[in-house]
Design a protein around this motif. Sequence first.
Motif, PDB file in Angstrom:
ATOM      1  N   LEU A  75       9.044 -31.134 -44.210  1.00 21.53           N
ATOM      2  CA  LEU A  75       9.382 -32.070 -45.281  1.00 21.53           C
ATOM      3  C   LEU A  75       8.191 -32.979 -45.573  1.00 21.53           C
ATOM      4  CD1 LEU A  75      13.048 -33.167 -44.536  1.00 21.53           C
ATOM      5  CD2 LEU A  75      12.219 -31.902 -46.486  1.00 21.53           C
ATOM      6  N   MET A  78       5.702 -31.085 -47.517  1.00 19.95           N
ATOM      7  CA  MET A  78       6.152 -30.901 -48.889  1.00 19.95           C
ATOM      8  C   MET A  78       5.951 -32.184 -49.690  1.00 19.95           C
ATOM      9  SD  MET A  78       9.843 -29.547 -50.149  1.00 19.95           S
ATOM     10  CE  MET A  78      10.701 -30.947 -50.795  1.00 19.95           C
ATOM     11  N   VAL A  79       6.288 -33.316 -49.076  1.00 14.50           N
ATOM     12  CA  VAL A  79       6.142 -34.603 -49.754  1.00 14.50           C
ATOM     13  C   VAL A  79       4.672 -34.877 -50.067  1.00 14.50           C
ATOM     14  CG1 VAL A  79       6.318 -37.078 -49.367  1.00 14.50           C
ATOM     15  CG2 VAL A  79       8.259 -35.617 -48.899  1.00 14.50           C
ATOM     16  N   LYS A  81       2.423 -32.664 -50.582  1.00 12.92           N
ATOM     17  CA  LYS A  81       1.991 -31.768 -51.645  1.00 12.92           C
ATOM     18  C   LYS A  81       2.461 -32.262 -53.001  1.00 12.92           C
ATOM     19  CE  LYS A  81       0.935 -27.108 -50.343  1.00 12.92           C
ATOM     20  NZ  LYS A  81       1.456 -25.796 -49.994  1.00 12.92           N
TER      21      LYS A  81
END
Lengths: 172, 156
Positions: A75, A78-79, A81
């Motif tokens: 997570l 992802m954040v 990115k």
Amino acid sequence: MVLYSFYIFDRHTECIYSRRWTPTPTPTRPSSSSSKAARPPSTASTVSSSPTAAAAARAKAVDDEKLIFGLVFSLRNMVHKLGGTDDTFLSCRTAEYKLHYYETPTRMKFVMLTDTKLNNLRPYLHQIWANLYVEYVVKNPLAPVEHPGGIGVANELFERALELFVSTALPA
Amino acid sequence: MVVFALFVISKSGGLIYNREFHAGMQKLGSNDLLMLAGSFHGMHAITKQLCPNPPVPPSPSSTPAANLAPSPFTHRPTGIEVLETSQFRMQCFQTITGIKFLLFTEPQQPNIDPIIKKIYELYADFVMKNPFYTVEMPIRCEKFDRGLDGFIKLRG
């Protein structure tokens, strides 16, 4: 307000401290597909001897630790990115629980699972790091610098202070 | 109100639609987006498993609809619904058929549920009812695009 569990991960992806406030799930509960290995043999649901049940619960706990680490790690990536490198992952919520996340500059990760009604617990996790972890684990002359397998983290002072902090700062 | 972007992820984890409404998030290539969608699909499944207290199904006697047929859908834990970061907030809505709608908004955005329900409605109207659309395939429906544009602009 309910607290479910609390985990500390070090920068080597290892869980160095975990604490659960929920009762361990009984093996009779129909578990999801992943815990097939942990499930006792077919007839053993009522007569399962306690050592195997305890071992199964322990295995489940270790699996949970790994899953939670993998989850917050992905997570967080992802954040980063999506929101840029200065974006920070704060929390995520499902219908059943909420996961609060705090990362120190040294890449230690503090994770707490609570019920969904709480606001962000990041300040509290910061407090746990600054006032409890640093005081009782880092400043402990007997604790090693790294904590492979959680050595030196779960000492009596830290446990007691955490219990006190949770009961006063986050009353049920 | 600022809505940054909308992703639609199919039930097998493929990104079938992505749309940016407002600048504010990183520009990513389509490969990166596909990878993110796939990994989100996995994370969603993990959060389902981590549920610390398995939800108890409502007892049939206590519900007012006790005389109705039992629901064919078993009560199971949901995956990630909201992800909060310092710069955006992501709301995930999973339909009963497994399609996930990911809506990226400002961090303090209230009332996202009705927006996402409306987007689902637009999807049902303009994508599912489109005879040329095959399920699990990338969504290329002009009416859906226009409907989304109109709706998001109207709200903003």
